[in-house]
Design a protein around this motif. Structure first.
Motif, PDB file in Angstrom:
ATOM      1  N   LYS A   1     -39.500 -29.238  31.422  1.00  0.00           N
ATOM      2  CA  LYS A   1     -39.709 -30.591  30.896  1.00  0.00           C
ATOM      3  C   LYS A   1     -41.153 -31.070  30.953  1.00  0.00           C
ATOM      4  CE  LYS A   1     -38.035 -32.618  35.274  1.00  0.00           C
ATOM      5  NZ  LYS A   1     -36.990 -33.493  35.860  1.00  0.00           N
TER       6      LYS A   1
ATOM      7  N   PHE B   1     -43.067 -27.372  28.100  1.00  0.00           N
ATOM      8  CA  PHE B   1     -42.032 -27.751  27.139  1.00  0.00           C
ATOM      9  C   PHE B   1     -42.444 -27.383  25.727  1.00  0.00           C
ATOM     10  CE2 PHE B   1     -40.159 -30.663  24.072  1.00  0.00           C
ATOM     11  CZ  PHE B   1     -38.807 -30.542  24.362  1.00  0.00           C
TER      12      PHE B   1
ATOM     13  N   ARG C   1     -43.808 -35.671  30.708  1.00  0.00           N
ATOM     14  CA  ARG C   1     -42.525 -34.986  30.857  1.00  0.00           C
ATOM     15  C   ARG C   1     -41.525 -35.487  29.831  1.00  0.00           C
ATOM     16  NH1 ARG C   1     -44.542 -35.635  35.984  1.00  0.00           N
ATOM     17  NH2 ARG C   1     -44.476 -33.781  37.341  1.00  0.00           N
TER      18      ARG C   1
ATOM     19  N   ASP D   1     -34.766 -36.534  31.096  1.00  0.00           N
ATOM     20  CA  ASP D   1     -33.443 -35.916  31.035  1.00  0.00           C
ATOM     21  C   ASP D   1     -32.577 -36.591  29.969  1.00  0.00           C
ATOM     22  OD1 ASP D   1     -34.475 -34.586  33.178  1.00  0.00           O
ATOM     23  OD2 ASP D   1     -32.985 -35.270  34.634  1.00  0.00           O
TER      24      ASP D   1
END
Length: 452
Positions: A92, A97, A159, A162
């Protein structure tokens, strides 16, 4: 190759996805998977049970895993991310990523692993999605570009949340079709990866050829029939009879490394450069170069000012041996101790010729033979200045430079062609994955055509 379409499509209702095959279900990932499953499911295991341990560097950009490291559960159950065989992971943090780092977990010790906290773990629900299909979805261009647009944080600490993965909407074919698509992509990407590997091997061969051309020219000259004489130096062997073998200290008016005690960095000032600025044999400025104040620059440069056509050699660290020439027109700067500067005597040696000697395989090997170690490998200026190198006449030096320039140009063109080939293959790989996981072509029809 043109692939067959599905018989009927429908509007997915998802902007990035567009139309999808009529029999595919559109839903968010949270309904087809479990995000970041709890490690409580292994609470029954003894804490000394060995499990796989995967820091970020153990997960390849190509989905490969380095499973060499193991740790007992007691050492990793706190402060690390939990996963098991069959889970799909996505890095992430930037730039991991964007680079596609992530993997379908398999081969874990006792089926269990712990690793970097910079992973999002996605566990497929067996009746909804298979792991291989999900992994291909996660490395598709659209998933990565959309995730990048949702990143939070600043600089190198950005990041993907989630929640982005949890709420990501896509279309899921029936399980049987997912297996067909995954098998098709396994086969086709393997073919492409094989072609990429061939191109990379070609590039390595071209680099070796370049090194061989340079090494022979600066140690043996252009005339294969020229009489030779012993150089008296083990690493050099015989040299043309008309050449001299001279210590570097006699060929340079300046041989010095950079500052050992760099001053405080500032936001705006004079660049303080290092081996990071030696890029593919060129000396270049970078956007993230360190800066020092004008006052400190003047104080440091009382010893010397780096000039155009000075030859640079990396003398500290794993990059020891990297070399480049300071180009004409580069503004004021100073260097750190990781670099040494050689300012040649123009009546004895051409700086470009010296740079080629530094690049030659025998000289590079010699550097590593003479290296000393403290915190990291390095070579002392006193050692360097006493090294003796081959020196033909200035006329012969120019002839060698002309020949090398022509041959290196040819090899550079071939290398660029191979690199472009890799780029096109990788673009095709990416496009194929995206088209397959979004239903742009029908693998079922393709397989039927191949069987017939």
């Amino acid at each position: 190759m043109r692939f067959p379409k599905y018989p009927k499509y429908k509007d997915s209702g998802v902007k990035w996805l567009g139309e999808v095959p009529e029999n595919w279900d559109v839903k968010r990932l949270r309904f087809a998977t479990e995000i970041n499953p709890s490690k409580s499911e292994i609470s029954h295991l003894h804490t000394e049970t060995a499990v796989s341990f995967l820091p970020m560097e153990a997960i390849g950009d190509d989905g490969t895993l380095n499973l060499e490291k193991e740790k007992p559960i007691a050492e990793v159950e706190t402060g690390y991310t939990y996963f098991r065989n069959g889970d799909v992971t996505v890095a992430k943090i930037t730039p991991c990523f964007e680079n596609g780092k992530g993997a379908l977990m398999g081969g874990l010790t006792h089926g269990i692993g712990f690793g970097t906290t910079e992973l999002i773990v996605v566990r497929p629900k067996p009746q909804e999605v298979i792991g291989t299909y999900l992994h291909y979805l996660f490395i598709s261009t659209e998933f990565r570009s959309l995730g990048e647009s949702h990143m939070y944080g600043a600089g190198g600490q950005k990041r993907v949340p989630d929640a982005f993965v949890r709420n990501f909407a896509t279309a899921f074919p029936p399980i049987t079709e997912q297996k067909l698509i995954a098998s098709f992509l396994d086969r086709e990407t393997s073919k492409i990866d094989g072609l990429v590997g061939e191109q990379r091997r070609l590039i390595e061969l071209l680099k070796e050829k370049r090194q061989a051309v340079i090494s022979h020219a600066v140690t043996k000259g252009l005339n294969p029939h020229a009489p030779l004489k012993p150089s008296g130096i083990e690493w050099l062997g015989d040299v043309p009879i008309t050449w001299e073998v001279t210590p570097l200290k006699h060929l340079c008016v300046l041989l010095k490394d950079g500052t050992h005690l760099p001053p405080e960095r500032v936001d705006d000032g004079v660049p303080l450069l290092s081996v990071r600025n030696l890029v593919d044999g060129e000396f270049v400025l970078r956007d993230d170069d360190s800066m020092i104040s004008e006052e400190n620059y003047q104080a440091l440069c009382r010893a010397f000012v780096p000039n155009a056509e000075d030859v640079l050699l990396a003398i500290v660290g794993a990059t020891l041996g990297k070399t480049a020439i300071i180009p004409i027109g580069l503004g004021p700067f100073h260097i750190q101790r990781s670099l040494a500067i050689f300012r040649t005597r123009p009546e004895l040696i051409n700086p470009s010729f010296l740079n080629l000697v530094f690049q030659s395989h025998p000289f590079q090997s010699l550097l590593w033979e003479l290296v000393g170690y403290s915190a990291q490998p390095g070579i002392y200026l006193g050692t360097l200045q006493n090294l003796r190198i081959p020196v033909p006449s200035l006329i012969d030096q120019l002839r060698i430079l002309e020949l090398i320039s022509a041959r290196v140009h040819e090899l550079t063109d071939l290398t660029a062609e191979a690199e472009r080939g890799i780029e096109l293959l990788q673009e095709r790989r990416t496009a194929l994955i995206f088209a397959a996981v979004t239903g742009k072509f029908d693998v079922r029809g393709l397989l039927e055509t191949e069987r017939s």
